[in-house]
Design an enzyme around this catalytic site. Structure first.
Site, PDB file in Angstrom:
ATOM      1  N   SER A  88      -2.733  -5.891   5.000  1.00 35.25           N
ATOM      2  CA  SER A  88      -2.045  -4.419   4.753  1.00 35.25           C
ATOM      3  C   SER A  88      -2.126  -3.264   5.570  1.00 35.25           C
ATOM      4  O   SER A  88      -3.320  -3.385   6.492  1.00 35.25           O
ATOM      5  CB  SER A  88      -2.554  -4.105   4.019  1.00 35.25           C
ATOM      6  N   ARG A  91      24.752   5.708  13.824  1.00 33.84           N
ATOM      7  CA  ARG A  91      24.622   4.582  14.130  1.00 33.84           C
ATOM      8  C   ARG A  91      24.718   4.391  15.659  1.00 33.84           C
ATOM      9  O   ARG A  91      24.178   3.512  16.126  1.00 33.84           O
ATOM     10  CB  ARG A  91      24.125   3.870  13.543  1.00 33.84           C
ATOM     11  N   CYS A  97       8.034   1.477   6.651  1.00 33.53           N
ATOM     12  CA  CYS A  97       6.315   1.717   7.423  1.00 33.53           C
ATOM     13  C   CYS A  97       5.858   3.319   8.290  1.00 33.53           C
ATOM     14  O   CYS A  97       5.260   4.102   7.510  1.00 33.53           O
ATOM     15  CB  CYS A  97       6.128   0.717   8.363  1.00 33.53           C
ATOM     16  N   PHE A 125      17.741  -0.221   5.670  1.00 33.77           N
ATOM     17  CA  PHE A 125      17.800   1.574   6.611  1.00 33.77           C
ATOM     18  C   PHE A 125      17.670   0.612   7.853  1.00 33.77           C
ATOM     19  O   PHE A 125      17.494   1.553   8.774  1.00 33.77           O
ATOM     20  CB  PHE A 125      16.689   1.331   6.662  1.00 33.77           C
ATOM     21  N   ALA A 149       0.404   3.813  15.797  1.00 30.78           N
ATOM     22  CA  ALA A 149       1.356   3.448  16.518  1.00 30.78           C
ATOM     23  C   ALA A 149       2.619   3.577  15.775  1.00 30.78           C
ATOM     24  O   ALA A 149       3.629   3.715  16.028  1.00 30.78           O
ATOM     25  CB  ALA A 149       1.514   1.067  16.633  1.00 30.78           C
ATOM     26  N   THR A 178       0.978  -1.329  -0.230  1.00 31.82           N
ATOM     27  CA  THR A 178      -0.093  -0.115  -0.179  1.00 31.82           C
ATOM     28  C   THR A 178       1.023   1.784   0.002  1.00 31.82           C
ATOM     29  O   THR A 178       0.969   1.805   0.748  1.00 31.82           O
ATOM     30  CB  THR A 178      -0.540   0.118   1.099  1.00 31.82           C
TER      31      THR A 178
HETATM   32  P1  NAD Z   1       6.037  -6.446  -0.329  1.00 30.09           P
HETATM   33  O1  NAD Z   1       5.820  -5.143  -1.242  1.00 30.09           O
HETATM   34  O2  NAD Z   1       7.190  -6.770   0.227  1.00 30.09           O
HETATM   35  O3  NAD Z   1       5.050  -7.559  -0.702  1.00 30.09           O
HETATM   36  C1  NAD Z   1       3.064  -7.132  -1.130  1.00 30.09           C
HETATM   37  C2  NAD Z   1       3.991  -8.086  -2.391  1.00 30.09           C
HETATM   38  O4  NAD Z   1       1.796  -7.861  -2.614  1.00 30.09           O
HETATM   39  C3  NAD Z   1       4.140  -8.239  -3.657  1.00 30.09           C
HETATM   40  O5  NAD Z   1       5.281  -9.141  -3.290  1.00 30.09           O
HETATM   41  C4  NAD Z   1       3.419  -7.733  -4.586  1.00 30.09           C
HETATM   42  O6  NAD Z   1       3.888  -8.570  -5.948  1.00 30.09           O
HETATM   43  C5  NAD Z   1       2.053  -8.415  -3.957  1.00 30.09           C
HETATM   44  N1  NAD Z   1       0.654  -7.976  -4.714  1.00 30.09           N
HETATM   45  C6  NAD Z   1       0.603  -6.605  -4.566  1.00 30.09           C
HETATM   46  N2  NAD Z   1      -1.045  -6.995  -5.361  1.00 30.09           N
HETATM   47  C7  NAD Z   1      -1.345  -8.566  -5.897  1.00 30.09           C
HETATM   48  C8  NAD Z   1      -1.990  -9.275  -6.238  1.00 30.09           C
HETATM   49  N3  NAD Z   1      -2.959  -8.497  -6.529  1.00 30.09           N
HETATM   50  N4  NAD Z   1      -2.323 -10.691  -5.783  1.00 30.09           N
HETATM   51  C9  NAD Z   1      -1.190 -10.873  -5.664  1.00 30.09           C
HETATM   52  N5  NAD Z   1      -0.198 -10.502  -4.845  1.00 30.09           N
HETATM   53  C10 NAD Z   1      -0.255  -8.918  -5.230  1.00 30.09           C
HETATM   54  O7  NAD Z   1       5.336  -5.314   0.918  1.00 30.09           O
HETATM   55  P2  NAD Z   1       4.874  -5.818   2.498  1.00 30.09           P
HETATM   56  O8  NAD Z   1       6.193  -4.877   3.087  1.00 30.09           O
HETATM   57  O9  NAD Z   1       5.250  -6.844   2.716  1.00 30.09           O
HETATM   58  O10 NAD Z   1       3.680  -4.704   3.510  1.00 30.09           O
HETATM   59  C11 NAD Z   1       2.058  -4.536   2.601  1.00 30.09           C
HETATM   60  C12 NAD Z   1       1.373  -4.502   3.731  1.00 30.09           C
HETATM   61  O11 NAD Z   1       2.064  -4.861   5.014  1.00 30.09           O
HETATM   62  C13 NAD Z   1       1.680  -2.570   3.483  1.00 30.09           C
HETATM   63  O12 NAD Z   1       0.089  -2.715   3.919  1.00 30.09           O
HETATM   64  C14 NAD Z   1       2.751  -2.160   4.393  1.00 30.09           C
HETATM   65  O13 NAD Z   1       2.350  -1.401   4.981  1.00 30.09           O
HETATM   66  C15 NAD Z   1       2.116  -2.929   5.445  1.00 30.09           C
HETATM   67  N6  NAD Z   1       3.371  -3.800   6.309  1.00 30.09           N
HETATM   68  C16 NAD Z   1       4.858  -3.939   6.558  1.00 30.09           C
HETATM   69  C17 NAD Z   1       5.670  -3.660   7.332  1.00 30.09           C
HETATM   70  C18 NAD Z   1       7.244  -3.685   6.657  1.00 30.09           C
HETATM   71  O14 NAD Z   1       8.218  -4.232   8.128  1.00 30.09           O
HETATM   72  N7  NAD Z   1       7.199  -4.627   5.914  1.00 30.09           N
HETATM   73  C19 NAD Z   1       5.067  -4.199   8.818  1.00 30.09           C
HETATM   74  C20 NAD Z   1       3.955  -4.289   9.009  1.00 30.09           C
HETATM   75  C21 NAD Z   1       2.907  -4.016   8.325  1.00 30.09           C
HETATM   76  C1  UDX Z   2       8.794  -0.414  11.644  1.00 30.35           C
HETATM   77  C2  UDX Z   2       7.426  -0.472  13.596  1.00 30.35           C
HETATM   78  O1  UDX Z   2       8.371  -0.783  14.482  1.00 30.35           O
HETATM   79  C3  UDX Z   2       6.827  -1.841  13.179  1.00 30.35           C
HETATM   80  O2  UDX Z   2       5.865  -1.643  14.382  1.00 30.35           O
HETATM   81  C4  UDX Z   2       5.722  -1.810  12.210  1.00 30.35           C
HETATM   82  O3  UDX Z   2       5.225  -2.871  12.357  1.00 30.35           O
HETATM   83  C5  UDX Z   2       6.832  -1.415  11.200  1.00 30.35           C
HETATM   84  O4  UDX Z   2       7.655   0.004  10.955  1.00 30.35           O
HETATM   85  P1  UDX Z   2      10.362  -1.446  10.736  1.00 30.35           P
HETATM   86  O5  UDX Z   2      10.353  -0.073  10.110  1.00 30.35           O
HETATM   87  O6  UDX Z   2      10.469  -2.576  10.429  1.00 30.35           O
HETATM   88  O7  UDX Z   2       9.228  -1.233  11.696  1.00 30.35           O
HETATM   89  O8  UDX Z   2      11.493  -0.979  11.835  1.00 30.35           O
HETATM   90  P2  UDX Z   2      12.096  -0.242  13.323  1.00 30.35           P
HETATM   91  O9  UDX Z   2      12.705  -0.905  14.457  1.00 30.35           O
HETATM   92  O10 UDX Z   2      10.206   0.502  13.507  1.00 30.35           O
HETATM   93  O11 UDX Z   2      13.254   0.747  12.533  1.00 30.35           O
HETATM   94  C6  UDX Z   2      12.386   2.029  11.638  1.00 30.35           C
HETATM   95  C7  UDX Z   2      13.881   3.428  11.933  1.00 30.35           C
HETATM   96  O12 UDX Z   2      12.961   3.586  12.235  1.00 30.35           O
HETATM   97  C8  UDX Z   2      15.183   2.448  11.648  1.00 30.35           C
HETATM   98  O13 UDX Z   2      15.812   2.976  10.215  1.00 30.35           O
HETATM   99  C9  UDX Z   2      16.081   2.287  12.574  1.00 30.35           C
HETATM  100  O14 UDX Z   2      16.861   2.495  12.517  1.00 30.35           O
HETATM  101  C10 UDX Z   2      15.161   4.073  13.709  1.00 30.35           C
HETATM  102  N1  UDX Z   2      15.213   4.301  14.695  1.00 30.35           N
HETATM  103  C11 UDX Z   2      14.318   2.376  15.329  1.00 30.35           C
HETATM  104  C12 UDX Z   2      16.360   4.811  15.412  1.00 30.35           C
HETATM  105  O15 UDX Z   2      16.603   5.407  14.423  1.00 30.35           O
HETATM  106  N2  UDX Z   2      16.205   5.108  16.678  1.00 30.35           N
HETATM  107  C13 UDX Z   2      15.526   4.085  17.516  1.00 30.35           C
HETATM  108  O16 UDX Z   2      15.950   4.597  18.576  1.00 30.35           O
HETATM  109  C14 UDX Z   2      14.644   3.334  16.235  1.00 30.35           C
END
Ligand code: NAD
Ligand code: UDX
Length: 483
Positions: A130, A456, A277, A339, A224, A91
């Site tokens: 998502s 860092r 995110c 990251f 959050a 998304t």
């Molecule tokens: P991503 O881009 O890694 O994965 C999404 C996948 O969905 C892709 O592989 C894409 O090809 C597939 N896709 C898209 N449309 C499709 C369809 N119609 N049918 C089948 N497959 C399809 O994304 P992500 O990082 O896994 O994030 C997914 C969601 O989860 C987002 O909304 C994100 O905000 C949320 N989220 C991500 C994290 C994170 O740490 N990455 C954490 C919490 C929530």
């Molecule tokens: C975040 C949320 O933590 C998680 O709950 C949500 O589901 C997805 O988004 P993520 O982005 O994977 O997770 O990693 P996170 O550990 O939150 O770090 C995000 C960024 O903030 C990184 O670049 C990290 O280096 C930075 N960070 C984190 C800081 O600079 N200082 C801190 O104290 C913590």
């Protein structure tokens, strides 16, 4: 709704892959099929080299795969068989049209919803995994009801946002602080909610499974992430004051974090937050606030992002300033590109801003990261000139013909030969605790004056002092020089 026996997850990305792999591992009686439109991604999930790096993930996938965990591009069939469907697609922030740059692009959610409407069995439960804007479940419901071929079909949609953090995804999934499940306050909604609670109850304690309304659940995810990001921006703002006043942000955050009302986590100052995110979800909140005619609220959250952008550029400006205000054709080593540590993901990584800014200022950059692939580095630095390692390493200091270039290096040690500065950009554990001998040898092979910029919190106070004794110039983000 019958008990859940067959789960489909649409989207095999950073969330869909690990969440449903852990679910399959913990629930051997449930068949879990993770599907995606991307053939290379699914091929990688079915191979020995998974498409994403997460500590502990491959062991889980290798054990469950082929038993009750399957990866496929046959999205239609996976939907048709399932009695519970997770929508785990991307998304991203819209790049054009209405809400460009702030609103969430829901085209992938809508496409998945339309496939579900066309193919799902009667009574299948649909789960938003998502991160989506508040009330997306309502749009999904309307699309499902309007397009399903089933006569008088009623679809139950749950919100079950994911809180895992990359790098610790498996840990977070096995022992979640909470599982949040939102549902409509109707008998059908409550029953569907109970069915999903039963799935998680296979390994999560009941007290950690929270049930709320649909809209609270959707909003909690955005809230959050906004609160976490806000803490990082807050401490980065304090870091700038520390540098200017000769204080130490790590001492300040420790002193503040010991107050249980504040808490110690997410108070680490540095280069600013990255990842897919935080920025996206705050934009989402800003867009929501603006559409609700709450401009002051929108402005409040916008400041968190503004501070983050400023933090990233402040680091680069500091580097240039300390290197006699010119970095043209100076070799600068970027230690880390992801990251954060323990992931190969570079989405919104501060390293990208740092690399681009330094190259625009003429630096010859050497990048080393233990997990990030060369393809993703190239993708993030499109428009800049790449020099391969063989050419770059053969050149003496100042010999590179062109300013503003980058090279990808096989190791940190190799990267540092003839370099003028070392920048810690990702908090990889392998950069921590390097011994004095290593630093002495490194100083000997670098161009003098040799500089270390720690963005860092890699070096502790004693190490900074040792490095200065060896002859390094050391700058640590958030730590001012005594005045
Ligand atoms: P991503 O881009 O890694 O994965 C999404 C996948 O969905 C892709 O592989 C894409 O090809 C597939 N896709 C898209 N449309 C499709 C369809 N119609 N049918 C089948 N497959 C399809 O994304 P992500 O990082 O896994 O994030 C997914 C969601 O989860 C987002 O909304 C994100 O905000 C949320 N989220 C991500 C994290 C994170 O740490 N990455 C954490 C919490 C929530
Ligand atoms: C975040 C949320 O933590 C998680 O709950 C949500 O589901 C997805 O988004 P993520 O982005 O994977 O997770 O990693 P996170 O550990 O939150 O770090 C995000 C960024 O903030 C990184 O670049 C990290 O280096 C930075 N960070 C984190 C800081 O600079 N200082 C801190 O104290 C913590």
């Amino acid at each position: 709704f019958p008990k859940v026996r067959n789960i489909c997850c649409i989207g095999a990305g950073y969330v869909g892959g690990p969440t449903c792999a852990v679910l399959a591992w913990k629930c051997p009686d449930i068949k879990v099929t993770i599907c995606d439109l991307s053939q290379p991604r699914i091929d990688a999930w079915n191979s020995d080299t998974l498409p994403i790096f997460e500590p502990g993930l491959s062991e889980i996938v290798f054990e469950a795969r082929g038993r009750n965990l399957f990866f496929t591009t046959d999205v239609d069939n996976a939907i048709a068989e399932a009695d519970l469907i997770f929508v785990s697609v991307n998304t991203p922030t819209k790049t054009s049209g209405v809400g460009a740059g702030v609103a969430a692009d829901l085209c992938y959610v809508e496409a998945a919803t339309r496939r579900i409407a066309a193919l799902s069995r009667k009574g299948a439960i649909i789960v938003e995994k998502s991160t989506v804007p508040c009330r997306t479940a309502e749009s999904m419901r309307q699309i499902l009801s309007a397009t399903s071929p089933q006569e008088g079909a009623v679809f139950e949609i749950l919100s079950n946002p994911e809180f895992l953090a990359e790098g610790t995804a498996v840990e977070d999934l096995l022992d979640p602080a909470r599982i949040l499940i939102g549902a409509l306050d109707t008998p059908r909604g409550q029953l569907a909610q109970r069915r999903l609670v039963e799935v998680y109850a296979n390994w999560v304690a009941p007290k950690n499974i929270l049930t709320t309304s649909l809209w609270s659940s959707e909003l909690s995810k955005l809230a959050a992430n906004a609160l976490l990001a806000q803490r990082v921006s807050s401490i980065n703002a304090i870091a700038a004051i520390c540098e200017a006043t000769g204080s130490n942000v790590f001492e300040v955050s420790n002193a503040c974090g010991l107050d249980p009302r504040i808490g110690s986590q997410f108070l680490k100052a540095g280069l600013g937050f990255g990842g897919s995110c935080f920025q996206k979800d705050i934009f989402n909140l800003i867009y929501l606030s603006t559409s609700l005619n709450l401009p002051e609220v929108a402005e409040y959250w916008a400041q968190v992002l503004k501070m983050n952008e400023w933090t990233k550029s402040r680091f680069t400006r500091g580097v240039v300033k300390k290197m006699f205000s010119t970095i043209t054709r100076k070799t600068i080593v970027c230690a880390g590109y992801a990251f954060k540590k323990d992931t190969g993901d570079i989405r919104e990584a501060p390293a990208i801003n740092v690399a681009r800014d330094l190259m625009e200022d003429g630096a010859c950059l050497r990048i080393y990261d233990p997990k990030v692939t060369a393809e993703s580095i190239h993708e993030s630095l499109k428009g800049f000139t790449y020099i391969d390692w063989a050419t770059a390493s053969a050149a003496g200091p100042w010999d590179l013909p062109q300013a503003g270039t980058y090279t990808i290096c096989p190791s940190l040690d190799a990267a540092l030969v003839n370099a003028s500065a070392l920048l810690f950009v990702t908090d990889w554990s392998e950069f921590k605790g390097l011994d004095l001998e290593w630093w002495t040898a490194t100083h000997a092979k670098m161009t003098k004056p040799a500089m270390v910029f720690d963005g860092r919190d890699i070096l502790n106070t004693a190490e900074c002092a040792h490095l200065r004794k060896i002859g390094f110039g050391v700058e640590k983000t958030g730590v001012g020089h005594a005045i």
